[in-house]
Design an enzyme around this catalytic site. Structure first.
Site, mmCIF file in Angstrom:
data_model
loop_
_atom_site.group_PDB
_atom_site.id
_atom_site.type_symbol
_atom_site.label_atom_id
_atom_site.label_comp_id
_atom_site.label_asym_id
_atom_site.label_seq_id
_atom_site.Cartn_x
_atom_site.Cartn_y
_atom_site.Cartn_z
ATOM 1 N N ARG A 1 80.975 3.735 6.655
ATOM 2 C CA ARG A 1 80.559 5.080 6.188
ATOM 3 C C ARG A 1 81.972 5.650 5.709
ATOM 4 O O ARG A 1 81.412 6.748 4.627
ATOM 5 C CB ARG A 1 79.841 5.990 6.913
ATOM 6 C CG ARG A 1 78.152 5.606 6.437
ATOM 7 C CD ARG A 1 77.678 6.787 7.449
ATOM 8 N NE ARG A 1 76.337 7.172 7.064
ATOM 9 C CZ ARG A 1 75.088 6.595 7.567
ATOM 10 N NH1 ARG A 1 75.110 5.578 8.558
ATOM 11 N NH2 ARG A 1 73.854 7.181 7.170
ATOM 12 N N ARG B 1 62.908 12.827 13.884
ATOM 13 C CA ARG B 1 64.298 13.025 13.498
ATOM 14 C C ARG B 1 64.633 14.398 13.078
ATOM 15 O O ARG B 1 64.090 14.556 12.143
ATOM 16 C CB ARG B 1 64.574 11.866 12.686
ATOM 17 C CG ARG B 1 65.062 10.793 13.366
ATOM 18 C CD ARG B 1 65.561 9.342 12.573
ATOM 19 N NE ARG B 1 66.833 9.712 11.640
ATOM 20 C CZ ARG B 1 67.409 8.972 11.015
ATOM 21 N NH1 ARG B 1 66.941 7.708 11.048
ATOM 22 N NH2 ARG B 1 68.497 9.217 10.210
ATOM 23 N N ARG C 1 73.160 15.290 3.529
ATOM 24 C CA ARG C 1 73.337 13.853 3.554
ATOM 25 C C ARG C 1 73.723 13.060 2.390
ATOM 26 O O ARG C 1 74.519 12.464 2.538
ATOM 27 C CB ARG C 1 72.330 13.237 4.594
ATOM 28 C CG ARG C 1 72.220 13.759 5.984
ATOM 29 C CD ARG C 1 70.804 13.446 6.677
ATOM 30 N NE ARG C 1 70.434 12.110 6.658
ATOM 31 C CZ ARG C 1 69.195 11.770 7.011
ATOM 32 N NH1 ARG C 1 68.221 12.646 7.057
ATOM 33 N NH2 ARG C 1 68.755 10.523 7.260
ATOM 34 N N ARG D 1 59.166 10.112 6.452
ATOM 35 C CA ARG D 1 59.601 9.983 7.817
ATOM 36 C C ARG D 1 59.608 11.025 8.778
ATOM 37 O O ARG D 1 59.011 10.999 10.028
ATOM 38 C CB ARG D 1 60.774 9.152 7.850
ATOM 39 C CG ARG D 1 61.194 8.378 9.216
ATOM 40 C CD ARG D 1 62.483 7.565 9.103
ATOM 41 N NE ARG D 1 63.631 8.065 8.698
ATOM 42 C CZ ARG D 1 64.828 7.489 8.478
ATOM 43 N NH1 ARG D 1 64.798 6.242 8.762
ATOM 44 N NH2 ARG D 1 65.946 8.444 8.235
ATOM 45 N N LYS E 1 67.913 0.602 4.454
ATOM 46 C CA LYS E 1 68.668 -0.111 5.160
ATOM 47 C C LYS E 1 68.256 -0.636 6.518
ATOM 48 O O LYS E 1 67.882 -1.744 6.747
ATOM 49 C CB LYS E 1 70.281 0.622 5.472
ATOM 50 C CG LYS E 1 70.807 1.027 4.396
ATOM 51 C CD LYS E 1 72.103 1.797 4.692
ATOM 52 C CE LYS E 1 71.926 3.130 5.253
ATOM 53 N NZ LYS E 1 71.357 4.388 4.592
HETATM 54 P P1 B4P Z 1 66.292 3.647 5.688
HETATM 55 O O1 B4P Z 1 67.224 3.772 4.743
HETATM 56 O O2 B4P Z 1 66.144 2.465 6.394
HETATM 57 O O3 B4P Z 1 66.880 5.063 6.467
HETATM 58 P P2 B4P Z 1 68.155 4.781 7.664
HETATM 59 O O4 B4P Z 1 68.802 3.558 7.505
HETATM 60 O O5 B4P Z 1 67.611 5.407 8.783
HETATM 61 O O6 B4P Z 1 69.158 5.851 6.776
HETATM 62 P P3 B4P Z 1 70.250 6.911 7.242
HETATM 63 O O7 B4P Z 1 71.423 6.715 6.489
HETATM 64 O O8 B4P Z 1 69.602 8.268 6.829
HETATM 65 O O9 B4P Z 1 70.227 7.004 8.903
HETATM 66 P P4 B4P Z 1 71.476 6.621 9.921
HETATM 67 O O10 B4P Z 1 70.487 6.103 11.098
HETATM 68 O O11 B4P Z 1 72.215 5.306 9.422
HETATM 69 O O12 B4P Z 1 64.799 4.166 5.570
HETATM 70 C C1 B4P Z 1 64.230 5.514 5.375
HETATM 71 C C2 B4P Z 1 62.706 5.569 5.373
HETATM 72 O O13 B4P Z 1 62.216 4.927 3.925
HETATM 73 C C3 B4P Z 1 61.982 4.810 6.394
HETATM 74 O O14 B4P Z 1 60.962 5.591 6.850
HETATM 75 C C4 B4P Z 1 61.413 3.671 5.546
HETATM 76 O O15 B4P Z 1 60.334 3.543 6.266
HETATM 77 C C5 B4P Z 1 61.326 4.097 4.211
HETATM 78 N N1 B4P Z 1 61.309 3.118 3.151
HETATM 79 C C6 B4P Z 1 62.138 2.082 3.172
HETATM 80 N N2 B4P Z 1 62.006 1.217 2.184
HETATM 81 C C7 B4P Z 1 60.760 1.695 1.525
HETATM 82 C C8 B4P Z 1 60.414 1.253 0.447
HETATM 83 N N3 B4P Z 1 60.900 0.081 -0.373
HETATM 84 N N4 B4P Z 1 59.506 1.898 -0.281
HETATM 85 C C9 B4P Z 1 59.031 3.206 0.396
HETATM 86 N N5 B4P Z 1 59.591 3.646 1.503
HETATM 87 C C10 B4P Z 1 60.702 2.767 2.098
HETATM 88 O O16 B4P Z 1 72.363 7.663 10.031
HETATM 89 C C11 B4P Z 1 72.192 8.885 10.596
HETATM 90 C C12 B4P Z 1 73.038 9.691 10.956
HETATM 91 O O17 B4P Z 1 73.824 9.253 11.931
HETATM 92 C C13 B4P Z 1 74.096 9.816 9.703
HETATM 93 O O18 B4P Z 1 73.660 11.048 9.011
HETATM 94 C C14 B4P Z 1 75.471 10.325 10.565
HETATM 95 O O19 B4P Z 1 75.320 11.686 11.029
HETATM 96 C C15 B4P Z 1 75.189 9.396 11.692
HETATM 97 N N6 B4P Z 1 76.126 8.180 11.477
HETATM 98 C C16 B4P Z 1 75.475 6.900 11.370
HETATM 99 N N7 B4P Z 1 76.337 5.839 11.390
HETATM 100 C C17 B4P Z 1 77.441 6.732 10.884
HETATM 101 C C18 B4P Z 1 79.033 6.135 10.747
HETATM 102 N N8 B4P Z 1 79.247 4.928 10.389
HETATM 103 N N9 B4P Z 1 79.850 6.872 10.692
HETATM 104 C C19 B4P Z 1 79.567 8.516 10.694
HETATM 105 N N10 B4P Z 1 78.362 8.790 11.043
HETATM 106 C C20 B4P Z 1 77.368 8.153 11.348
#
Ligand code: B4P
Length: 190
Positions: free
Chosen positions: A89, A134, A146, A128, A14
């Site tokens: 979410r 992180r 998660r 990552r 994402k």
């Molecule tokens: P991403 O998928 O971009 O990871 P993310 O958005 O950070 O996902 P996540 O859901 O874990 O985190 P968020 O910050 O929203 O990429 C992951 C990795 O994959 C990267 O290193 C990237 O380089 C690699 N990658 C991407 N595409 C690739 C490809 N095609 N091939 C190979 N590698 C690739 O949330 C973190 C925490 O915050 C949650 O667990 C929760 O506790 C809280 N939170 C956030 N939003 C919330 C909400 N709305 N409600 C409640 N809690 C919330």
């Protein structure tokens, strides 16, 4: 106005794909994960509360994230549109977002759902974790929690957007450019 929900399990890409969508469509990026991490980095009360949930791979309470999104929408009234990344979410977050957007008459245009196999999600997040520092990416059992929280609380959102004709599945396996191309094709038709 183009308002996109970028949806998918942790590690689906994402954050990665949001960068490409911002450039291609001139949208404002609202990532609740990034907003929460900056509150933690600044040591605010909100950040301290959120960290307890995030370190365990649990969701932060709805009212906290809804409040953050509300203030960002109010601060960006002239935007061409938004990418909501990692938000909503829960179904309650989705309902709250609809209320906020309907106040401006600018509803969600589409929910883009990235689909990635579970082992690939775990591999991406562990790799990552080696460089990002992180805490929620460091340990396989937190990552698996998660993914379980996503399945239980977030996946039902598909049934919220589907009857509205706003849900689009996108294959999230492959190179970053391949996935960006698939997203662009869908967004251009919205
Ligand atoms: P991403 O998928 O971009 O990871 P993310 O958005 O950070 O996902 P996540 O859901 O874990 O985190 P968020 O910050 O929203 O990429 C992951 C990795 O994959 C990267 O290193 C990237 O380089 C690699 N990658 C991407 N595409 C690739 C490809 N095609 N091939 C190979 N590698 C690739 O949330 C973190 C925490 O915050 C949650 O667990 C929760 O506790 C809280 N939170 C956030 N939003 C919330 C909400 N709305 N409600 C409640 N809690 C919330």
């Amino acid at each position: 106005m183009l308002n996109l929900v970028l949806f998918g399990p942790p590690g689906a890409g994402k954050g990665t794909q949001a960068e490409f969508l911002i450039k291609s469509f001139g949208l404002i990026h609202l990532s609740t994960g990034d907003l929460l991490r900056s509150e933690i980095a600044e040591g605010t009360a909100l950040g301290k509360e959120a960290k307890n949930f995030m370190d365990k791979g649990e969701l932060v309470p709805d009212e906290v994230v809804i409040g953050m999104i509300k203030s960002k929408l109010e601060a960006n009234k002239d935007a061409k549109g938004f990418i909501f990344d990692g938000f909503p979410r829960t179904v309650d977050q989705a309902k709250a977002l609809d209320v906020l957007l309907n106040e401006n008459g600018t509803p969600i245009s589409g929910m883009l759902c990235l689909q990635v196999e579970k082992q690939e999600l775990i591999d991406r997040l562990l790799s990552r974790g080696k460089v990002s520092g992180r805490s929620d990416d460091q340990n396989q059992s937190i990552i698996e929690n998660r993914i379980s929280v996503y399945t239980e609380k977030t996946l039902p959102l598909i049934e919220y957007y589907k009857p509205q004709g706003k849900h689009f599945d996108i294959n999230g396996m492959g190179t970053i450019d391949e996935i960006a191309g698939r997203l662009k094709e869908v967004v251009e038709k919205l």
